[in-house]
Design an enzyme around this catalytic site. Structure first.
Site, PDB file in Angstrom:
ATOM      1  N   ASP A  39       0.781  -1.241   0.000  1.00 14.00           N
ATOM      2  CA  ASP A  39       0.000   0.000   0.000  1.00 14.00           C
ATOM      3  C   ASP A  39       0.811   1.287   0.000  1.00 14.00           C
ATOM      4  O   ASP A  39       0.317   2.337   0.402  1.00 14.00           O
ATOM      5  CB  ASP A  39      -0.919  -0.004   1.228  1.00 14.00           C
ATOM      6  CG  ASP A  39      -0.132  -0.263   2.511  1.00 14.00           C
ATOM      7  OD1 ASP A  39       1.083  -0.032   2.529  1.00 14.00           O
ATOM      8  OD2 ASP A  39      -0.748  -0.716   3.497  1.00 14.00           O
TER       9      ASP A  39
ATOM     10  N   GLU B  35      -0.209  -9.048  -1.037  1.00 11.57           N
ATOM     11  CA  GLU B  35      -0.759  -8.465   0.200  1.00 11.57           C
ATOM     12  C   GLU B  35      -1.971  -7.597  -0.136  1.00 11.57           C
ATOM     13  O   GLU B  35      -2.054  -6.417   0.211  1.00 11.57           O
ATOM     14  CB  GLU B  35       0.296  -7.692   0.999  1.00 11.57           C
ATOM     15  CG  GLU B  35      -0.102  -7.518   2.462  1.00 11.57           C
ATOM     16  CD  GLU B  35       0.930  -6.798   3.305  1.00 11.57           C
ATOM     17  OE1 GLU B  35       1.926  -7.425   3.709  1.00 11.57           O
ATOM     18  OE2 GLU B  35       0.751  -5.597   3.574  1.00 11.57           O
TER      19      GLU B  35
ATOM     20  N   GLU C  75      -2.076   5.094   2.865  1.00  8.42           N
ATOM     21  CA  GLU C  75      -2.026   3.678   2.484  1.00  8.42           C
ATOM     22  C   GLU C  75      -3.398   3.070   2.188  1.00  8.42           C
ATOM     23  O   GLU C  75      -3.536   2.236   1.290  1.00  8.42           O
ATOM     24  CB  GLU C  75      -1.310   2.871   3.572  1.00  8.42           C
ATOM     25  CG  GLU C  75       0.187   3.130   3.694  1.00  8.42           C
ATOM     26  CD  GLU C  75       0.539   4.379   4.500  1.00  8.42           C
ATOM     27  OE1 GLU C  75      -0.388   5.024   5.056  1.00  8.42           O
ATOM     28  OE2 GLU C  75       1.726   4.729   4.577  1.00  8.42           O
TER      29      GLU C  75
ATOM     30  N   HIS D 255       6.541   5.332  13.014  1.00  9.85           N
ATOM     31  CA  HIS D 255       6.919   6.127  11.848  1.00  9.85           C
ATOM     32  C   HIS D 255       5.766   6.652  11.009  1.00  9.85           C
ATOM     33  O   HIS D 255       5.972   7.434  10.080  1.00  9.85           O
ATOM     34  CB  HIS D 255       7.827   5.293  10.928  1.00  9.85           C
ATOM     35  CG  HIS D 255       7.095   4.207  10.202  1.00  9.85           C
ATOM     36  ND1 HIS D 255       6.459   4.408   9.003  1.00  9.85           N
ATOM     37  CD2 HIS D 255       6.853   2.921  10.519  1.00  9.85           C
ATOM     38  CE1 HIS D 255       5.877   3.279   8.612  1.00  9.85           C
ATOM     39  NE2 HIS D 255       6.096   2.364   9.514  1.00  9.85           N
TER      40      HIS D 255
ATOM     41  N   ARG E 170       2.821   8.365   8.923  1.00 10.96           N
ATOM     42  CA  ARG E 170       2.489   9.759   8.641  1.00 10.96           C
ATOM     43  C   ARG E 170       1.311  10.258   9.469  1.00 10.96           C
ATOM     44  O   ARG E 170       1.317  11.398   9.941  1.00 10.96           O
ATOM     45  CB  ARG E 170       2.135   9.932   7.150  1.00 10.96           C
ATOM     46  CG  ARG E 170       3.315  10.353   6.312  1.00 10.96           C
ATOM     47  CD  ARG E 170       3.000  10.256   4.831  1.00 10.96           C
ATOM     48  NE  ARG E 170       4.214   9.945   4.101  1.00 10.96           N
ATOM     49  CZ  ARG E 170       4.987  10.851   3.512  1.00 10.96           C
ATOM     50  NH1 ARG E 170       4.659  12.112   3.525  1.00 10.96           N
ATOM     51  NH2 ARG E 170       6.087  10.486   2.910  1.00 10.96           N
TER      52      ARG E 170
ATOM     53  N   HIS F 228      13.375   5.264  12.367  1.00 10.76           N
ATOM     54  CA  HIS F 228      13.181   5.453  10.914  1.00 10.76           C
ATOM     55  C   HIS F 228      13.941   6.703  10.470  1.00 10.76           C
ATOM     56  O   HIS F 228      14.058   7.676  11.224  1.00 10.76           O
ATOM     57  CB  HIS F 228      11.676   5.608  10.695  1.00 10.76           C
ATOM     58  CG  HIS F 228      11.242   5.588   9.260  1.00 10.76           C
ATOM     59  ND1 HIS F 228      11.532   6.601   8.382  1.00 10.76           N
ATOM     60  CD2 HIS F 228      10.526   4.679   8.558  1.00 10.76           C
ATOM     61  CE1 HIS F 228      11.007   6.318   7.193  1.00 10.76           C
ATOM     62  NE2 HIS F 228      10.398   5.146   7.276  1.00 10.76           N
TER      63      HIS F 228
HETATM   64  C1  UD1 Z   1       6.768   4.851   3.518  1.00 10.87           C
HETATM   65  C2  UD1 Z   1       5.359   4.404   3.143  1.00 10.87           C
HETATM   66  C3  UD1 Z   1       4.693   3.714   4.326  1.00 10.87           C
HETATM   67  C4  UD1 Z   1       5.561   2.606   4.894  1.00 10.87           C
HETATM   68  C5  UD1 Z   1       6.943   3.149   5.176  1.00 10.87           C
HETATM   69  C6  UD1 Z   1       7.823   2.011   5.603  1.00 10.87           C
HETATM   70  C7  UD1 Z   1       4.209   5.865   1.557  1.00 10.87           C
HETATM   71  C8  UD1 Z   1       3.348   7.042   1.373  1.00 10.87           C
HETATM   72  N1  UD1 Z   1       4.557   5.564   2.818  1.00 10.87           N
HETATM   73  O1  UD1 Z   1       6.635   5.851   4.501  1.00 10.87           O
HETATM   74  O2  UD1 Z   1       3.458   3.156   3.898  1.00 10.87           O
HETATM   75  O3  UD1 Z   1       4.972   2.153   6.080  1.00 10.87           O
HETATM   76  O4  UD1 Z   1       7.496   3.732   3.995  1.00 10.87           O
HETATM   77  O5  UD1 Z   1       8.945   2.446   6.277  1.00 10.87           O
HETATM   78  O6  UD1 Z   1       4.569   5.231   0.599  1.00 10.87           O
HETATM   79  N2  UD1 Z   1      14.475   8.180   4.310  1.00 10.87           N
HETATM   80  C9  UD1 Z   1      15.829   8.094   4.143  1.00 10.87           C
HETATM   81  N3  UD1 Z   1      16.370   6.871   3.797  1.00 10.87           N
HETATM   82  C10 UD1 Z   1      15.625   5.761   3.632  1.00 10.87           C
HETATM   83  C11 UD1 Z   1      14.233   5.862   3.819  1.00 10.87           C
HETATM   84  C12 UD1 Z   1      13.668   7.078   4.136  1.00 10.87           C
HETATM   85  O7  UD1 Z   1      16.547   9.071   4.286  1.00 10.87           O
HETATM   86  O8  UD1 Z   1      16.181   4.698   3.341  1.00 10.87           O
HETATM   87  C13 UD1 Z   1      13.875   9.490   4.692  1.00 10.87           C
HETATM   88  C14 UD1 Z   1      13.881  10.496   3.528  1.00 10.87           C
HETATM   89  O9  UD1 Z   1      14.182  11.756   4.043  1.00 10.87           O
HETATM   90  C15 UD1 Z   1      12.412  10.461   3.068  1.00 10.87           C
HETATM   91  C16 UD1 Z   1      11.687  10.215   4.391  1.00 10.87           C
HETATM   92  O10 UD1 Z   1      12.533   9.302   5.083  1.00 10.87           O
HETATM   93  O11 UD1 Z   1      12.021  11.660   2.441  1.00 10.87           O
HETATM   94  C17 UD1 Z   1      10.295   9.660   4.289  1.00 10.87           C
HETATM   95  O12 UD1 Z   1      10.244   8.530   3.427  1.00 10.87           O
HETATM   96  P1  UD1 Z   1       8.856   8.169   2.671  1.00 10.87           P
HETATM   97  O13 UD1 Z   1       9.050   6.953   1.854  1.00 10.87           O
HETATM   98  O14 UD1 Z   1       8.307   9.386   2.013  1.00 10.87           O
HETATM   99  O15 UD1 Z   1       7.835   7.892   3.850  1.00 10.87           O
HETATM  100  P2  UD1 Z   1       7.834   6.779   4.958  1.00 10.87           P
HETATM  101  O16 UD1 Z   1       7.347   7.414   6.205  1.00 10.87           O
HETATM  102  O17 UD1 Z   1       9.105   6.050   4.955  1.00 10.87           O
HETATM  103  N1  UDP Z   2      12.496  -3.455  10.128  1.00 15.55           N
HETATM  104  C1  UDP Z   2      13.876  -3.583   9.913  1.00 15.55           C
HETATM  105  N2  UDP Z   2      14.722  -2.729  10.553  1.00 15.55           N
HETATM  106  C2  UDP Z   2      14.275  -1.759  11.383  1.00 15.55           C
HETATM  107  C3  UDP Z   2      12.872  -1.620  11.590  1.00 15.55           C
HETATM  108  C4  UDP Z   2      12.017  -2.486  10.932  1.00 15.55           C
HETATM  109  O1  UDP Z   2      14.307  -4.454   9.172  1.00 15.55           O
HETATM  110  O2  UDP Z   2      15.108  -1.018  11.924  1.00 15.55           O
HETATM  111  C5  UDP Z   2      11.580  -4.367   9.414  1.00 15.55           C
HETATM  112  C6  UDP Z   2      10.515  -5.038  10.241  1.00 15.55           C
HETATM  113  O3  UDP Z   2      10.982  -6.228  10.832  1.00 15.55           O
HETATM  114  C7  UDP Z   2       9.438  -5.287   9.205  1.00 15.55           C
HETATM  115  C8  UDP Z   2       9.551  -4.093   8.295  1.00 15.55           C
HETATM  116  O4  UDP Z   2      10.859  -3.565   8.495  1.00 15.55           O
HETATM  117  O5  UDP Z   2       9.732  -6.444   8.442  1.00 15.55           O
HETATM  118  C9  UDP Z   2       8.510  -3.087   8.629  1.00 15.55           C
HETATM  119  O6  UDP Z   2       8.792  -1.890   7.983  1.00 15.55           O
HETATM  120  P1  UDP Z   2       8.151  -0.523   8.425  1.00 15.55           P
HETATM  121  O7  UDP Z   2       7.772  -0.570   9.850  1.00 15.55           O
HETATM  122  O8  UDP Z   2       9.096   0.532   7.978  1.00 15.55           O
HETATM  123  O9  UDP Z   2       6.879  -0.427   7.487  1.00 15.55           O
HETATM  124  P2  UDP Z   2       5.363  -0.948   7.614  1.00 15.55           P
HETATM  125  O10 UDP Z   2       5.372  -2.412   7.849  1.00 15.55           O
HETATM  126  O11 UDP Z   2       4.719  -0.168   8.718  1.00 15.55           O
HETATM  127  O12 UDP Z   2       4.769  -0.555   6.306  1.00 15.55           O
END
Ligand code: UD1
Ligand code: UDP
Length: 385
Positions: free
Chosen positions: A98, A120, A134, A210, A212, A243
């Site tokens: 999602d 999923e 999502e 984490h 939003r 995160h």
């Molecule tokens: C995204 C997904 C959310 C999922 C989450 C998993 C959307 C809208 N949201 O949210 O459904 O639960 O990923 O973690 O698709 N960043 C880094 N390095 C990384 C990853 C993220 O620097 O490897 C930082 C960046 O500044 C980025 C910010 O995190 O702009 C947010 O990342 P983003 O993918 O927009 O949103 P998530 O909260 O991670």
């Molecule tokens: N996870 C990881 N390292 C971390 C935190 C989470 O590998 O430091 C794994 C966790 O075990 C799970 C997945 O990341 O498999 C969940 O990701 P996240 O919570 O970012 O996203 P969501 O499941 O809420 O979409």
């Protein structure tokens, strides 16, 4: 006969963890050519998963930006996918879950008239703003997809009620397949902070937060509840792999950064994470994935959200919705830390989400859809049903 070309498109950590075993199964399956297209919505957190599962990207759109917006993720993905799809011409695109990558990947495939398989599929809260964005992403993908791979019976029922087009399969969740290789009783952590923890004399709480929709007051309240728990329980240590979102980093540092028994560490790789949970006393999280993984390890979970699209483990008793109010979260965690029978009631190993064979069911379903084999896979049924 030429091979069926299946392109898996993913971009965030959870999608990668849950798609990794499926990409491995497709690569090993006769009759298929498996290719991988990363959007790079996440960078470091995605690369870490690729490395652990020894996956190689055939395409990488590398779209991530600091403080990225939903619009920038979506538009950069759609624009990037155009040339990839024109060049690769896959027979099927697989997207997962999602995220914005999921939605934009599916929409791009639709623009190119390529069928979509949704891994999923069918999770719902029916509140378009929670989880945001999502719930809307996955609902829109259900309209686009031709093949829907639902983890549970309830997920499939949701799609049947919505009368979506396409074929619905009940497969279990691929994360349970991934856990077959990551969780090991003799596991030794690589992260120094984790190696220094004494899991025998301390009660370790694994925390992640984490989402939003929790930005702002809900996240502040969650952190303050954790603060109160640590201050009132001398044997509790909290491990919070924070995160990389700057919003989350700032909130965690501000509310918890000064506490000795709260370990704010960078995100850990998935093997570290699964084994950390397996050795913990309790998991507190707003993550989707952790709600599926922790019950399989017999770890109680307090969900830091107002609702969940994963009611199965709540029904089984290992997950409780704690909400996002400070006092309510504190009260629930305090009960689990001070009432042994309440803890034991929740700490049972249940597995409503899969049996570790989701990937082989999905591969079989795709092979059947394309006429490579004559039988569709039997549905996944949880043992307790
Ligand atoms: C995204 C997904 C959310 C999922 C989450 C998993 C959307 C809208 N949201 O949210 O459904 O639960 O990923 O973690 O698709 N960043 C880094 N390095 C990384 C990853 C993220 O620097 O490897 C930082 C960046 O500044 C980025 C910010 O995190 O702009 C947010 O990342 P983003 O993918 O927009 O949103 P998530 O909260 O991670
Ligand atoms: N996870 C990881 N390292 C971390 C935190 C989470 O590998 O430091 C794994 C966790 O075990 C799970 C997945 O990341 O498999 C969940 O990701 P996240 O919570 O970012 O996203 P969501 O499941 O809420 O979409």
């Amino acid at each position: 006969m030429s091979k069926i070309k299946v392109m898996s498109v993913f971009g965030t950590r959870p999608e990668a963890i849950k798609m990794a075993p499926l990409v491995q199964s497709l690569t090993a399956a006769p009759g298929f050519e498996s290719i991988c297209c990363l959007t790079g919505q996440h960078r470091q957190m995605l690369d870490s998963v690729m490395e652990i599962f020894s996956l190689k990207a055939d395409y990488d759109l590398d779209i991530m930006q600091k403080q990225q917006t939903l619009s920038s993720i979506t538009t950069r993905t759609i624009l990037g996918m155009d040339s990839v799809l024109e060049e690769a011409k896959p027979d099927l695109i697989l997207v997962h879950g999602d995220t914005s990558t999921t939605f934009a990947g599916a929409l791009s495939a639709f623009y190119h008239k390529i069928p979509v398989g949704h891994v999923e599929a069918g999770l719902r809260t029916y509140d378009p703003y929670s989880p945001f964005p999502e719930e809307m992403n996955r609902t829109l993908v259900s309209d686009i997809a031709a093949l829907h791979f639902c983890p549970t019976i309830a997920n499939a029922e949701n799609l049947k009620k919505e009368a979506v087009r396409g074929q619905i399969f009940i497969t279990g969740n691929t994360v349970i397949d991934a856990m077959k290789t990551t969780v090991r009783p003799d596991y030794v952590f690589q992260t120094p902070e984790l190696n220094r923890l004494d899991f025998a004399s301390r009660r370790v709480i694994t925390l992640t937060c984490h989402r939003r929709e929790n930005y702002g007051k809900p996240m502040e309240d969650i952190m303050q509840a954790v603060r109160a728990i640590v201050q009132s329980h001398a044997d509790v240590e909290v491990v919070y792999p924070v995160h990389l979102s700057p919003v989350v980093q700032e909130c965690a540092r501000k509310n918890l950064g000064d506490l000795e028994r709260v370990h704010l560490i960078p995100p850990v790789n998935v093997e570290e994470m699964h084994n950390l949970m397996a050795k913990s006393y309790l998991v507190m999280t707003d993550s989707g994935g952790l709600q599926e993984e922790a019950p399989a390890m017999g770890k109680p979970v307090l969900v830091l959200r107002r609702e969940t699209e994963r009611p199965e483990a709540v029904a089984a008793g290992t997950v409780k919705l704690a909400g996002v109010e400070r006092d309510a979260i504190y009260a629930m965690a305090h009960t689990l830390l001070s009432d042994e029978s309440a803890y034991k009631t929740m700490a049972q190993s249940v597995n409503p989400y899969g049996d570790g064979n989701a990937c082989s069911r999905i591969v079989q379903a795709i092979a059947w859809h394309f006429g490579l084999i004559s039988a569709a896979p039997a549905d996944f049924t949880p043992i307790s049903l």
